[in-house]
Design a protein around this motif. Structure first.
Motif, PDB file in Angstrom:
ATOM      1  N   SER A 146       0.835  -1.194   0.000  1.00 34.31           N
ATOM      2  CA  SER A 146       0.000   0.000   0.000  1.00 34.31           C
ATOM      3  C   SER A 146       0.871   1.245   0.000  1.00 34.31           C
ATOM      4  O   SER A 146       2.005   1.246   0.497  1.00 34.31           O
ATOM      5  CB  SER A 146      -0.914   0.020   1.233  1.00 34.31           C
ATOM      6  OG  SER A 146      -0.179   0.360   2.392  1.00 34.31           O
ATOM      7  N   ALA A 147       0.344   2.317  -0.575  1.00 32.11           N
ATOM      8  CA  ALA A 147       1.080   3.576  -0.620  1.00 32.11           C
ATOM      9  C   ALA A 147       1.424   4.060   0.789  1.00 32.11           C
ATOM     10  O   ALA A 147       2.450   4.702   1.003  1.00 32.11           O
ATOM     11  CB  ALA A 147       0.249   4.637  -1.351  1.00 32.11           C
ATOM     12  N   LEU A 148       0.577   3.702   1.755  1.00 28.53           N
ATOM     13  CA  LEU A 148       0.821   4.144   3.132  1.00 28.53           C
ATOM     14  C   LEU A 148       2.108   3.535   3.680  1.00 28.53           C
ATOM     15  O   LEU A 148       2.891   4.199   4.349  1.00 28.53           O
ATOM     16  CB  LEU A 148      -0.355   3.743   4.018  1.00 28.53           C
ATOM     17  CG  LEU A 148      -1.719   4.281   3.575  1.00 28.53           C
ATOM     18  CD1 LEU A 148      -2.817   3.714   4.447  1.00 28.53           C
ATOM     19  CD2 LEU A 148      -1.731   5.791   3.613  1.00 28.53           C
ATOM     20  N   ASN A 149       2.349   2.250   3.383  1.00 31.48           N
ATOM     21  CA  ASN A 149       3.563   1.587   3.848  1.00 31.48           C
ATOM     22  C   ASN A 149       4.764   1.880   2.957  1.00 31.48           C
ATOM     23  O   ASN A 149       5.898   1.918   3.418  1.00 31.48           O
ATOM     24  CB  ASN A 149       3.348   0.080   3.937  1.00 31.48           C
ATOM     25  CG  ASN A 149       2.396  -0.296   5.050  1.00 31.48           C
ATOM     26  OD1 ASN A 149       2.304   0.398   6.058  1.00 31.48           O
ATOM     27  ND2 ASN A 149       1.657  -1.374   4.864  1.00 31.48           N
ATOM     28  N   ALA A 150       4.493   2.080   1.660  1.00 33.87           N
ATOM     29  CA  ALA A 150       5.587   2.302   0.721  1.00 33.87           C
ATOM     30  C   ALA A 150       6.307   3.617   0.994  1.00 33.87           C
ATOM     31  O   ALA A 150       7.469   3.783   0.617  1.00 33.87           O
ATOM     32  CB  ALA A 150       5.056   2.292  -0.714  1.00 33.87           C
ATOM     33  N   GLY A 151       5.633   4.555   1.642  1.00 34.41           N
ATOM     34  CA  GLY A 151       6.227   5.864   1.887  1.00 34.41           C
ATOM     35  C   GLY A 151       7.018   5.967   3.163  1.00 34.41           C
ATOM     36  O   GLY A 151       7.391   7.073   3.572  1.00 34.41           O
ATOM     37  N   THR A 152       7.280   4.841   3.805  1.00 34.85           N
ATOM     38  CA  THR A 152       8.065   4.876   5.042  1.00 34.85           C
ATOM     39  C   THR A 152       9.228   3.904   4.933  1.00 34.85           C
ATOM     40  O   THR A 152       9.117   2.852   4.310  1.00 34.85           O
ATOM     41  CB  THR A 152       7.208   4.484   6.256  1.00 34.85           C
ATOM     42  OG1 THR A 152       6.832   3.107   6.153  1.00 34.85           O
ATOM     43  CG2 THR A 152       5.958   5.350   6.344  1.00 34.85           C
TER      44      THR A 152
END
Length: 332
Positions: A146-152
């Motif tokens: 998910s983009a939420l996890n990919a950004g960290t």
């Protein structure tokens, strides 16, 4: 890029729990139907799905999706029109090709089991052998984050570590046919909420999509640089990144198809936002692309290489044409 000669192709699908895996391949057919994918219009893509897919569609469009609890196999009959061999000139004769793409979806816990400190047996452990046998046939793999996890940094590192363990555990025999890995970054619509009614236009420009992914993935650059599907083996794997969205963008309003006023929406930590449109209507964006690339190796300007993600600079686009659907109006 040459197509596989075999007309019967297996694709693996994997990723952590609640990353949006099932949403992607449930929406595969509708993405093709709406023509909202990144492949050249020249391909004239048509698709027919099996009964398992139709049952999932009825369930998923009626209710907000739950986590996958069982292994599901789905078959897609894909028809495309491509230039005949050496037919690179405009107006070259087209050749009809048909492929049957087999995809297997499984609970995220099966491929990426969580550590259980209580000593209890992982209830999904029995599915590991099934997955290994499936991946022994896979020509390509779709890996969803998910983009939420990919950004960290932590989120992407945890995923990559599990993926590398997964590849190493299965080993060379199980992946002897593998040629391609597509990292599908789901829930891309959440990254465009701030752009309002410009979101859909931005999502149809490859340079704009790349710029957003480049900026968003910066915390994970060191992890992305080092990621190799087969760390201990010399394998020539075509690795691509693509932004996807199951809910997509409203065709008339142009904004992300997400109800920003919903009480449950937290853009920084929302796994299943509420669709803006009534009756859970979706306009899936690029959800077919990772599967078609993984199966056939077809390229598009929205399938970014590792170097493009890290540099934010697109390669030469002269070999691509903007699909008609991305320059015109999308209809439901």
């Amino acid at each position: 890029m040459p197509l596989d000669e075999s007309n019967d192709i297996h694709v693996g699908l994997t990723g952590p729990v609640r990353s949006g895996k099932t949403n992607l391949f449930v929406d595969f057919a509708k993405c093709v139907e709406l023509n909202f994918h990144g492949f050249q219009q020249l391909h004239n893509i048509e698709i027919e799905t099996d009964r398992a897919n139709r049952r999932l569609l009825r369930s998923y469009y009626r209710n907000l999706p739950d986590a996958t609890e069982s292994v599901t196999d789905i078959r897609f009959n894909l028809n495309i029109s491509l230039p005949e061999a050496n037919g690179t000139e405009p107006g070259a004769p087209l050749e009809e090709k048909q492929f049957t793409i087999h995809v297997r979806d499984a609970p995220g816990e099966a491929a990426f089991p969580e550590e259980d400190l209580t000593g209890r047996t992982n209830p999904h452990a029995s599915k590991l052998k099934e997955l290994d046998e499936w991946f022994s046939k896979a020509k390509g793999i779709v890996l969803v984050i998910s983009a939420l996890n990919a950004g960290t940094d932590a989120g992407f590192e945890a995923l990559i570590e599990k993926v590398e363990d997964f590849f190493e555990r299965a080993g060379k025999p199980e992946f002897q046919n593998l040629e391609r890995v597509a990292i599908a970054i789901s829930m891309f619509d959440l990254l465009l909420l701030r752009f309002g009614n410009r979101s859909r236009d931005i999502a149809t420009e490859p340079e704009a999509v790349l710029a957003i992914l480049h900026a968003h993935l910066k915390p994970a650059f060191d992890i992305i640089k080092d990621f190799r599907p087969f760390p201990s083996q010399e394998r020539d794997i075509d690795l691509r990144f693509i932004a996807t969205s199951s809910y997509g963008f409203h065709p008339q309003l142009g904004c992300a198809n997400i109800d920003t006023k919903a009480e449950t929406l937290d853009p920084g930590n929302s796994r299943f936002p509420v669709p803006l449109t009534p009756d859970n209507v979706r306009y899936p964006y690029m959800t077919a692309d990772p599967f078609i690339f993984a199966a056939l190796g077809l390229d598009s300007p929205f399938l970014f290489t590792r170097d493009e993600i890290l540099s934010g600079i697109m390669r030469d686009k002269t070999s691509f044409t903007t699909p008609q659907n991305l320059s015109g109006n999308m209809t439901s």
